[in-house]
Scaffold this active site. Structure first.
Site, PDB file in Angstrom:
ATOM      1  N   ASP A  67     -15.467   2.097   7.969  1.00  4.52           N
ATOM      2  CA  ASP A  67     -14.435   3.037   7.529  1.00  4.52           C
ATOM      3  C   ASP A  67     -14.987   3.994   6.474  1.00  4.52           C
ATOM      4  O   ASP A  67     -14.718   5.189   6.508  1.00  4.52           O
ATOM      5  CB  ASP A  67     -13.219   2.279   6.978  1.00  4.52           C
ATOM      6  CG  ASP A  67     -12.236   3.238   6.313  1.00  4.52           C
ATOM      7  OD1 ASP A  67     -11.689   4.093   7.028  1.00  4.52           O
ATOM      8  OD2 ASP A  67     -12.047   3.157   5.086  1.00  4.52           O
ATOM      9  N   HIS A 115       0.846  -1.190   0.000  1.00 10.25           N
ATOM     10  CA  HIS A 115       0.000   0.000   0.000  1.00 10.25           C
ATOM     11  C   HIS A 115       0.878   1.234   0.000  1.00 10.25           C
ATOM     12  O   HIS A 115       1.848   1.323   0.746  1.00 10.25           O
ATOM     13  CB  HIS A 115      -0.908   0.024   1.239  1.00 10.25           C
ATOM     14  CG  HIS A 115      -1.763   1.251   1.294  1.00 10.25           C
ATOM     15  ND1 HIS A 115      -2.937   1.356   0.588  1.00 10.25           N
ATOM     16  CD2 HIS A 115      -1.600   2.425   1.922  1.00 10.25           C
ATOM     17  CE1 HIS A 115      -3.461   2.553   0.790  1.00 10.25           C
ATOM     18  NE2 HIS A 115      -2.670   3.225   1.585  1.00 10.25           N
ATOM     19  N   SER A 154      -7.765   3.293   9.370  1.00  8.08           N
ATOM     20  CA  SER A 154      -8.540   3.317   8.128  1.00  8.08           C
ATOM     21  C   SER A 154      -7.802   2.532   7.030  1.00  8.08           C
ATOM     22  O   SER A 154      -8.373   1.658   6.369  1.00  8.08           O
ATOM     23  CB  SER A 154      -8.746   4.783   7.722  1.00  8.08           C
ATOM     24  OG  SER A 154      -9.189   4.901   6.407  1.00  8.08           O
ATOM     25  N   LYS A 165      -8.642  -1.747   5.596  1.00 10.28           N
ATOM     26  CA  LYS A 165      -8.946  -2.139   4.211  1.00 10.28           C
ATOM     27  C   LYS A 165      -7.995  -3.232   3.727  1.00 10.28           C
ATOM     28  O   LYS A 165      -8.391  -4.150   3.021  1.00 10.28           O
ATOM     29  CB  LYS A 165      -8.888  -0.904   3.303  1.00 10.28           C
ATOM     30  CG  LYS A 165     -10.124  -0.017   3.518  1.00 10.28           C
ATOM     31  CD  LYS A 165     -10.077   1.266   2.738  1.00 10.28           C
ATOM     32  CE  LYS A 165      -9.245   2.306   3.408  1.00 10.28           C
ATOM     33  NZ  LYS A 165      -9.656   3.682   3.319  1.00 10.28           N
ATOM     34  N   ARG A 183     -15.163  12.280   8.514  1.00 10.80           N
ATOM     35  CA  ARG A 183     -13.915  12.977   8.872  1.00 10.80           C
ATOM     36  C   ARG A 183     -13.584  14.045   7.839  1.00 10.80           C
ATOM     37  O   ARG A 183     -13.080  15.111   8.170  1.00 10.80           O
ATOM     38  CB  ARG A 183     -12.768  11.954   8.966  1.00 10.80           C
ATOM     39  CG  ARG A 183     -12.833  11.092  10.217  1.00 10.80           C
ATOM     40  CD  ARG A 183     -11.916   9.878  10.114  1.00 10.80           C
ATOM     41  NE  ARG A 183     -10.556  10.233   9.805  1.00 10.80           N
ATOM     42  CZ  ARG A 183      -9.733   9.483   9.061  1.00 10.80           C
ATOM     43  NH1 ARG A 183     -10.138   8.321   8.569  1.00 10.80           N
ATOM     44  NH2 ARG A 183      -8.508   9.878   8.836  1.00 10.80           N
TER      45      ARG A 183
HETATM   46  N1  URA Z   1      -6.455   7.111   3.224  1.00 14.57           N
HETATM   47  C1  URA Z   1      -7.333   6.292   3.828  1.00 14.57           C
HETATM   48  O1  URA Z   1      -7.682   5.256   3.304  1.00 14.57           O
HETATM   49  N2  URA Z   1      -7.799   6.658   5.037  1.00 14.57           N
HETATM   50  C2  URA Z   1      -7.445   7.787   5.661  1.00 14.57           C
HETATM   51  O2  URA Z   1      -7.902   8.044   6.744  1.00 14.57           O
HETATM   52  C3  URA Z   1      -6.543   8.631   4.993  1.00 14.57           C
HETATM   53  C4  URA Z   1      -6.056   8.259   3.774  1.00 14.57           C
END
Ligand code: URA
Length: 433
Positions: free
Chosen positions: A161, A82, A183, A187, A168
């Site tokens: 999320d 990632h 977050s 994923k 947010r």
């Molecule tokens: N990318 C994400 O997936 N989540 C965040 O909170 C910030 C960037």
């Protein structure tokens, strides 16, 4: 349990228990907890932070808020990568086929992009015929067969999320390390990774503009990985200037092809080799990082990395003749040079502004609804530290419109040239294990 008490507890700087965090995330996902209470809680977390234990509990609560992907029918250790995002970041296009070519299974779930360029799927779709409309069984079969396949985001992954991130975004609570770390990691974990290699970017084009913040985010994510039983490590890499030369969908595919042949830009190639070595090592395909790197260098040189890319594209409908003849990729009508107006050295290429210039050409989406032009974008001809002579090209602008004055002005303002030589920036700042 009452949400108001949990907001107060966090506001006063106390830690929440596992059960309390699960109560919050379950309640928010199913609609029992309203946005106004969740906003207050997110702001309390923003100011008070979370312990490592709380952050891991939040991550798992988000993972379990929806479906998870079962990759157990794929042989071997599945390592995901990632990147926290940046400008001209072609690493995923290179790393997938590169590590797959030495036997690491790459089962990649990707999305479409919002921002400077498209996401991995948009970029791959510049190859005529390529598609990600495959079902889960075909996906698994393809990974077992070719070691790599890419599928679009399927199912209802981490709905907590999704909902919290959107909240947010409009409550000024994005920039909280525990909230970002949980977050991102939720994923990756829900998508079935056994091990995770993180590329945390720092600099003008990155989410984390300064090194200390990038380090804190990397440490938080690595700690979550460890606590939930996934081998995780992070590299902190430079995003003060764009990575590689190309910014734009088809242009990045062409750059990925060059890099898979070992003929790519030096910084992109080096970062891919470093990230790739860690992926190969975590997948237990090499006994050391040095051995892993040697395997990847060989795969670039003997054609096996490129061959894996071909097999992968063909298996998902892509026209592989683009690899030998990249002119079959979408082509922009105009190539316009941005000419240096003075002699000197490039001291700054403000990555996010250059990304915005590429978006103005149509390479990226400003909103989820915008369409993108796969052919357009920018190719840098100079990077920080390079000498420049008046009259030389700094950037080639690939455009479908002849009118590029706004783009040119933006590039001139954000590519700084000074008389004194400067050093190229460090590419890799740190490694967090
Ligand atoms: N990318 C994400 O997936 N989540 C965040 O909170 C910030 C960037």
């Amino acid at each position: 349990m009452r949400m108001v008490d949990l907001i107060a507890k966090k506001r006063d700087g106390q830690s929440l228990t596992n059960e309390e965090i699960q109560f919050i995330m379950n309640g928010y996902t199913n609609g029992d907890i309203p946005d106004y209470q969740m906003s207050a809680w997110a702001m309390a977390v923003f100011f008070r932070g979370m312990t490592e234990e709380e952050t891991a509990a939040l991550t798992l609560a988000m993972v379990h808020s929806g479906e998870t992907i079962d990759l157990s029918k794929i042989e071997g250790i599945k390592v995901d990568k990632h990147s926290t995002g940046g400008v001209g970041d072609t690493t995923t296009l290179v790393l997938g086929p590169l590590v797959a070519s030495v036997g690491v299974p790459v089962a990649k779930m990707s999305g479409r992009g919002l921002g400077h360029t498209g996401g991995t799927i948009d970029k791959l779709e510049s190859v005529p015929g390529f598609h990600v409309e495959i079902n889960n069984d075909q996906f698994i079969e393809l990974v077992n067969q070719n070691k790599i396949a890419v599928i679009g985001q399927t199912g209802n992954l981490t709905p907590a999320d999704k909902k919290l991130y959107a909240l947010r975004d409009v409550t000024a609570t994005v920039n909280s390390i525990p909230l970002i770390a949980s977050s991102i990691m939720s994923k990756k974990i829900a998508a079935g990774a056994d091990a995770i290699v993180l590329d945390v970017k720092t600099g003008a084009g990155a989410f984390m503009k300064d090194l200390e913040d990038a380090r804190a985010l990397a440490e938080a994510m690595v700690e979550i990985g460890k606590r939930v039983g996934r081998k995780t490590m992070a590299i902190i890499s430079d995003m003060s200037q764009p990575l590689g030369y190309a910014i734009g969908n088809a242009l990045e595919v062409k750059e990925a092809i060059d890099t898979l042949k070992g003929e790519g830009p030096e910084d992109l190639q080096e970062l891919c080799l470093v990230l790739g070595s860690h992926m190969v090592y975590l997948a237990e395909k090499a006994a050391s990082l040095e051995e892993a790197r040697a395997m990847l260098e060989k795969a670039m040189q003997d054609g096996s990395a490129l061959n894996t890319f071909k097999k992968f594209l063909a298996a998902q409908g892509g026209d592989v003749s683009v690899i030998d003849d990249p002119s079959k990729l979408p082509q922009a009508k105009y190539q316009i040079e941005l000419i240096a107006q003075e002699d000197g050295y490039v001291t700054e290429i403000v990555a996010d502004a250059v990304g915005t210039a590429a978006m103005l050409l149509g390479a990226g989406r400003a909103t989820k609804e915008s369409s993108i032009d796969l052919a357009v974008g920018l190719v840098l001809r100079k990077k920080i530290g390079d000498a420049v002579h008046k009259g030389e090209s700094l950037v080639t602008i690939y455009s479908n419109s002849e009118q590029v004055d706004e783009v040119k002005n933006m590039l001139y303002e954000n590519i700084k040239i000074t008389p004194e030589p400067v050093q190229a920036p460090t590419l890799i700042y740190d490694k967090i294990l």
